[in-house]
Structure formats: structure tokens, C-alpha cells
Motif scaffolding. Structure first.
Motif, short mmCIF file in Angstrom:
data_model
loop_
_atom_site.label_atom_id
_atom_site.label_comp_id
_atom_site.label_asym_id
_atom_site.label_seq_id
_atom_site.Cartn_x
_atom_site.Cartn_y
_atom_site.Cartn_z
N ASP A 114 -0.27 1.51 44.87
CA ASP A 114 -0.83 2.71 45.50
C ASP A 114 -2.26 2.41 45.89
O ASP A 114 -3.08 2.05 45.04
N LEU A 150 -5.92 3.26 46.57
CA LEU A 150 -6.78 4.35 46.14
C LEU A 150 -7.32 5.13 47.34
O LEU A 150 -7.48 6.35 47.27
N VAL A 151 -7.60 4.43 48.43
CA VAL A 151 -7.90 5.08 49.70
C VAL A 151 -6.63 4.90 50.54
O VAL A 151 -6.29 3.78 50.90
N PRO A 152 -5.90 5.98 50.79
CA PRO A 152 -4.61 5.85 51.49
C PRO A 152 -4.72 5.10 52.81
O PRO A 152 -5.71 5.23 53.54
N ILE A 209 -5.55 6.94 55.92
CA ILE A 209 -6.96 7.30 56.13
C ILE A 209 -7.75 6.09 56.62
O ILE A 209 -8.62 6.21 57.47
N ARG A 228 1.90 11.91 46.13
CA ARG A 228 0.44 11.99 46.35
C ARG A 228 0.14 11.93 47.84
O ARG A 228 -0.75 12.63 48.32
N THR A 255 -1.47 11.40 51.16
CA THR A 255 -2.87 11.11 51.50
C THR A 255 -3.83 11.99 50.71
O THR A 255 -5.00 12.07 51.03
N GLY A 256 -3.31 12.64 49.68
CA GLY A 256 -4.15 13.53 48.86
C GLY A 256 -5.11 12.75 47.98
O GLY A 256 -5.03 11.53 47.83
N THR A 257 -6.01 13.48 47.37
CA THR A 257 -6.97 12.87 46.46
C THR A 257 -6.29 12.60 45.12
O THR A 257 -5.28 13.21 44.78
N ILE A 258 -6.85 11.69 44.39
CA ILE A 258 -6.32 11.33 43.08
C ILE A 258 -6.91 12.28 42.04
O ILE A 258 -8.12 12.43 41.94
N ILE A 259 -6.02 12.91 41.31
CA ILE A 259 -6.43 13.76 40.20
C ILE A 259 -6.05 13.02 38.92
O ILE A 259 -4.88 12.72 38.71
#
Length: 75
Positions: A21, A23-25, A28, A60, A62-66
Motif C-alpha cells: 500500500d 502511503l501516498v496513493p 494522487i 482505503r 485514496t483516503g488518508t491513513i487513520i
């Protein structure tokens, strides 16, 4: 990346992750270099989580990582 981080999914916290995965999709930043420090293990369409059956990487998107909540006690 797997040699550095193992197979623990960084999204759900379960073992058996078989995808990288970003971290920056990629959607993007499609021009990002292949960098193992910019990726983490995750479950995906080819290797869903054996515990919770999620496809974490696709969920996830293109969402942010929580960050998952880790406590000293199982609830």
C-alpha cells in the motif's frame, strides 16, 4: 518492503498482508518512485485478510491513513 515490515497489515493490524500500500496513493502522485519506505503491507483483492475478510488497500482507496487504535487490553 515485506523484508522490512513483515506481513502485518498497517491498516487492520492482522497478519497475512500480501500487497504493498503506497502511503501516498498512486492516484494522487503517479510519478512517485518505487520506495519501500513509502509503502506498507496491506490486505487487498488478491489477499483479503484471513481474520476480518477486509480488502484493506482497496477500502482505503485514496483516503488518508487513520492509525488503528492499539491498547494494552483486548476489548
Amino acid at each position: 518492503m515485506f523484508a522490512m515490515f513483515g506481513d502485518l497489515c498497517h491498516l487492520c493490524g492482522h497478519h497475512g498482508a500480501g500487497e504493498a500500500d503506497h502511503l501516498v496513493p498512486v492516484a494522487i502522485d503517479a510519478d512517485q518512485p518505487i520506495d519501500p519506505y513509502g509503502m506498507r503491507p496491506a490486505h487487498g483483492s488478491s489477499s483479503p485478510c484471513p481474520v476480518c475478510s477486509r480488502k484493506c488497500n482497496q477500502e482505503r482507496g485514496t483516503g488518508t491513513i487513520i492509525a488503528p487504535l492499539y491498547t494494552s487490553q483486548d476489548w
